[in-house]
Design a protein around this motif. Structure first.
Motif, short mmCIF file in Angstrom:
data_model
loop_
_atom_site.label_atom_id
_atom_site.label_comp_id
_atom_site.label_asym_id
_atom_site.label_seq_id
_atom_site.Cartn_x
_atom_site.Cartn_y
_atom_site.Cartn_z
N PHE A 174 0.70 -1.19 -0.19
CA PHE A 174 0.01 -0.20 0.19
C PHE A 174 1.25 1.24 0.34
CE2 PHE A 174 -2.96 -2.98 2.02
CZ PHE A 174 -3.70 -2.96 0.91
N PHE A 175 1.91 1.67 -0.15
CA PHE A 175 3.13 2.40 0.41
C PHE A 175 4.00 2.64 -1.04
CE2 PHE A 175 1.06 2.25 3.90
CZ PHE A 175 0.41 3.70 4.94
N LEU A 176 4.06 3.50 -1.68
CA LEU A 176 5.55 3.44 -2.20
C LEU A 176 6.62 4.70 -1.94
CD1 LEU A 176 3.80 4.13 -5.57
CD2 LEU A 176 4.99 2.15 -5.14
N ARG A 177 7.77 4.18 -1.21
CA ARG A 177 9.01 4.69 -0.90
C ARG A 177 9.43 6.13 -1.58
NH1 ARG A 177 14.56 5.33 0.38
NH2 ARG A 177 14.85 5.94 2.91
N ASN A 178 9.48 7.16 -1.36
CA ASN A 178 10.06 8.08 -2.78
C ASN A 178 11.36 8.75 -2.38
OD1 ASN A 178 11.06 11.31 -3.19
ND2 ASN A 178 8.79 11.54 -3.94
N LYS A 179 12.84 8.08 -2.68
CA LYS A 179 13.62 7.79 -2.91
C LYS A 179 14.54 8.99 -2.61
CE LYS A 179 14.43 3.30 -5.46
NZ LYS A 179 15.15 3.17 -6.54
N GLN A 180 13.82 10.19 -2.56
CA GLN A 180 14.40 11.55 -2.85
C GLN A 180 14.12 12.29 -1.54
OE1 GLN A 180 13.10 13.88 -6.32
NE2 GLN A 180 15.93 13.54 -6.99
N SER A 181 12.77 11.86 -1.14
CA SER A 181 12.53 12.54 0.08
C SER A 181 12.71 11.88 1.77
CB SER A 181 10.78 12.97 0.11
OG SER A 181 10.25 11.94 0.36
N GLY A 182 12.43 10.08 1.54
CA GLY A 182 12.52 9.23 1.95
C GLY A 182 11.34 8.74 2.76
#
Length: 272
Positions: A174-182
């Motif tokens: 259910f979640f996607l991690r934003n690699k830039q913002s964390g």
């Protein structure tokens, strides 16, 4: 150590009355330090020098400032799957009942009243995910008085420490991690059936239809008894026959009330 700003008894009482008149929240004397710390930030932002000045400013520029005032006062403490037994009951007991009861209408409505930063409605969405056939009309209404937390809820982005308690399967699903913002962002398929709206529970409600389930947890704790009883009556009127209401762990109804049947663990079923 002297405080930065003076807050007199009469000023605190004026602020408490403004809050009560606007949204029914009772600010007792034990909330004085909380009121001080939260409104002192507004006084600094506005370059004012005292609570007296702030009250005058609030009266003169009500349209511009009042939402900031209410947002500063209202408490927002939440987490995913808080009071997990409610979601267990929803999944194991209520979903099968709703599937049977609504088999003709194929319509499901759930309301998260006082949704704060969104953890509750997203938890509801995770709990009911894929439990209803694709042809069913399933919607979750998520409302709050505080426009700031609603904006965060609608954005659906959370720091890693906010989801640390979640099962790894749920995180990946259910979640996607934003690699830039964390940050971890709620996936669109979880977000699509949730509708975020600003709503003052003590004012008129624009919703027309009935709800199968209402979550109003850790909200009525701030209201006085007459306000609570009025709200419970309105919830009963908004629930369908056999509809359910969930309150927070420290909240309860007066035993003399007749609108609901207590099921234990602050879970209630509409009585008629």
């Amino acid at each position: 150590m002297a405080k930065e700003f003076l807050l007199t008894d009469s000023e605190f009482e004026t602020i408490a009355k403004m809050v009560y008149d606007a949204c029914g929240i009772v600010l007792g004397s034990h909330k004085r330090e909380m009121v001080y710390s939260r409104l002192a930030r507004r006084i600094r932002v506005l370059n004012l020098s005292s609570f007296a000045e702030y009250i005058t400013y609030l009266e003169e520029y009500r349209r511009e400032e009042f939402s900031h005032f209410i947002n500063a006062i209202t408490t927002n403490l939440t987490s995913f799957f808080r009071e997990p037994y409610h979601f267990d009951y929803l999944r194991e007991k209520l979903i099968p009942q709703i599937l049977e009861r609504n088999r003709n209408t194929k319509r499901v409505r759930i309301w998260s009243a006082g949704c704060s930063t969104g953890e509750e409605p997203y938890t509801i969405a995770m709990t009911i995910a894929e439990r209803f056939p694709p042809s069913w009309d399933v919607k979750i209404l998520a409302t709050d008085l505080d426009s700031n937390v609603l904006a965060k809820a609608s954005a659906g982005e959370y720091a890693e420490n906010s989801i640390t308690g979640l099962d790894e399967t749920l995180k990946k699903r259910f979640f996607l991690r934003n690699k830039q913002s964390g940050l971890f962002k709620v996936r669109p398929e979880l977000r699509k059936n949730i509708y975020f709206k600003r709503l003052n529970l003590l004012q008129d409600w624009p919703m027309k239809g009935e709800f199968d389930v209402i979550f109003c947890r850790n909200v009525v704790i701030y209201f006085d008894q007459p306000t609570k009883e009025s709200l419970f009556q309105r919830y009963a009127e908004k629930l369908c026959s056999e509809g359910h209401l969930f309150l927070g762990h420290s909240e309860s109804m007066n035993k003399s009330q007749t609108q609901f049947v207590a099921l234990g663990k602050t879970m209630y079923r509409k009585a008629f």
